[in-house]
Write a protein that holds these residues in place. Structure first.
Motif, PDB file in Angstrom:
ATOM      1  N   CYS A   1     -45.201   9.310  24.667  1.00 55.24           N
ATOM      2  CA  CYS A   1     -44.759   8.661  23.552  1.00 55.24           C
ATOM      3  C   CYS A   1     -43.194   8.716  23.675  1.00 55.24           C
ATOM      4  O   CYS A   1     -42.525   9.612  23.948  1.00 55.24           O
ATOM      5  CB  CYS A   1     -44.979   9.219  22.438  1.00 55.24           C
ATOM      6  SG  CYS A   1     -44.515   8.380  20.865  1.00 55.24           S
TER       7      CYS A   1
ATOM      8  N   VAL B   1     -41.278   8.094  21.063  1.00 55.14           N
ATOM      9  CA  VAL B   1     -40.803   8.650  19.841  1.00 55.14           C
ATOM     10  C   VAL B   1     -40.812  10.053  19.773  1.00 55.14           C
ATOM     11  O   VAL B   1     -39.945  10.655  19.594  1.00 55.14           O
ATOM     12  CB  VAL B   1     -41.670   8.077  18.682  1.00 55.14           C
ATOM     13  CG1 VAL B   1     -41.168   8.596  17.311  1.00 55.14           C
ATOM     14  CG2 VAL B   1     -41.378   6.555  18.727  1.00 55.14           C
ATOM     15  N   CYS B   2     -42.059  10.702  20.097  1.00 54.93           N
ATOM     16  CA  CYS B   2     -41.995  12.388  20.153  1.00 54.93           C
ATOM     17  C   CYS B   2     -42.354  12.919  21.248  1.00 54.93           C
ATOM     18  O   CYS B   2     -42.383  13.899  21.387  1.00 54.93           O
ATOM     19  CB  CYS B   2     -43.372  12.317  19.157  1.00 54.93           C
ATOM     20  SG  CYS B   2     -45.028  11.997  19.848  1.00 54.93           S
TER      21      CYS B   2
ATOM     22  N   CYS C   1     -49.850   6.564  20.305  1.00 51.94           N
ATOM     23  CA  CYS C   1     -49.728   7.989  20.393  1.00 51.94           C
ATOM     24  C   CYS C   1     -50.409   8.466  19.554  1.00 51.94           C
ATOM     25  O   CYS C   1     -50.490   8.432  18.372  1.00 51.94           O
ATOM     26  CB  CYS C   1     -48.126   8.275  19.994  1.00 51.94           C
ATOM     27  SG  CYS C   1     -47.765   9.895  20.048  1.00 51.94           S
TER      28      CYS C   1
ATOM     29  N   CYS D   1     -48.235  11.260  17.054  1.00 48.18           N
ATOM     30  CA  CYS D   1     -47.372  11.014  15.829  1.00 48.18           C
ATOM     31  C   CYS D   1     -47.802   9.360  15.158  1.00 48.18           C
ATOM     32  O   CYS D   1     -47.481   9.225  14.057  1.00 48.18           O
ATOM     33  CB  CYS D   1     -46.076  10.588  16.186  1.00 48.18           C
ATOM     34  SG  CYS D   1     -45.518   9.250  17.133  1.00 48.18           S
TER      35      CYS D   1
HETATM   36 ZN   LIG Z   1     -45.496   9.993  19.375  1.00 42.67          ZN
END
Ligand SMILES: [Zn+2]
Length: 302
Positions: free
Chosen positions: A40, A42-43, A58, A61
């Protein structure tokens, strides 16, 4: 591993054909970006073995993503297949690149689009150029051009077979040459454990580094390769019709020259193409964004 999802093309003809297949291009890009499974953007949660070229989700998240999210190609309105065709074109160029040639190859009408894409392609070239010289490496400096700017080309080049050929090339443009600058350049350009051959004159006299063995040799035998390379650079620059003005970034020009000099080390075009795609998909858009903001862009990324 998801190698079985899509293989590397076995020939140039197969590669050129595949690049018009959007779903193949998406799967190929996924394999190069997430060879072990989706991670991911983002995270940073990793999903071992999870492959989904269209909007991977994901589990940590809950956000959906895309192949290009967070990469150099982030936010592009063009498909991944179009980008891969641009990189395929780049892998086939042997002497220089230009916005006009890129536009012609991809059928873009807009100069702004060609300009924005070329900035990214040049950034990719720069990243590919960062591979270090190793083994026995010649290090020397020569005048950058025939103008009175006084810049020097600090050069390192692998010595492969004396009198026949040289290996990987790195060059840094410098207005002031001292041992501190030379040491900084060698740390970036030469692999630790290598042997470098430097001339005995100023500012190289007495030069030493802990991690690299330095040998002094003043014979023209060892430095004619550097003189030949600098002559090639000046000729290449004249052919590109770049004048000695502040409007052009000399280091960008030198980086482009080094890329094409080193390009001949790739005997397999498909392998070079895969290297270019990997760089495009594994470098952050944030690294590149500052480059765009520094330039007076006539338009945004298309
Ligand atoms: Zn994520």
């Amino acid at each position: 591993m998801i190698d079985s999802l899509v293989h590397t093309p076995k020939s140039e003809a197969e590669c050129a054909l595949r690049l018009y297949d959007e779903s193949w291009c998406a799967a190929y890009a996924v394999r190069l970006r997430w060879p072990q499974g989706f991670v991911c953007p983002v995270c940073a949660a990793s999903h071992q073995g999870y492959v989904q070229s269209e909007k991977p989700l994901c589990r940590a998240c809950g956000r959906s993503s895309s192949i290009t999210a967070g990469t150099l190609l982030h936010g592009s309105k063009k498909s991944i297949a179009t980008w891969l065709r641009a990189l395929w074109w780049l892998s086939g160029e042997h002497t220089s690149v230009s916005i006009a040639k890129l536009k012609h190859h991809l059928g873009f009408r807009s100069y702004q689009t060609g300009w924005a894409w070329m900035k990214k392609l040049r950034f990719i070239l720069h990243q590919v150029n960062r591979t270090q010289c190793r083994g026995i490496v010649l290090v020397d400096a020569v005048a950058a051009d025939d103008c009175d700017k006084g810049d020097q080309l600090l050069t390192s080049v692998e010595s492969i077979a004396r009198g026949r050929s040289t290996g990987r090339l790195r060059i840094k443009v410098s207005a002031v040459l001292n041992q501190e600058f030379i040491a900084q350049f060698c740390r970036q350009a030469v692999t630790p454990g290598s042997i470098i051959i430097v001339p005995g004159r100023t500012p190289f006299d007495g030069f030493h580094m802990q991690e690299i063995v330095c040998t002094v040799d003043d014979s023209i035998f060892h430095h004619e390769d550097v003189l030949r390379i600098s002559a090639c650079y000046r000729l290449w620059r004249r052919q590109k019709k770049f004048r000695c003005t502040a409007q052009h970034n000399d280091q960008d020009l030198v980086d482009e020259f080094c890329y094409f000099y080193n390009r001949s080390l790739y005997t397999d075009r498909v392998h070079l193409f895969e290297t270019l795609v990997s760089v495009a998909l594994n470098h952050s858009h944030d690294d590149f964004r500052s480059l765009i903001e520094q330039s007076a862009a006539p338009g945004g990324v298309q």
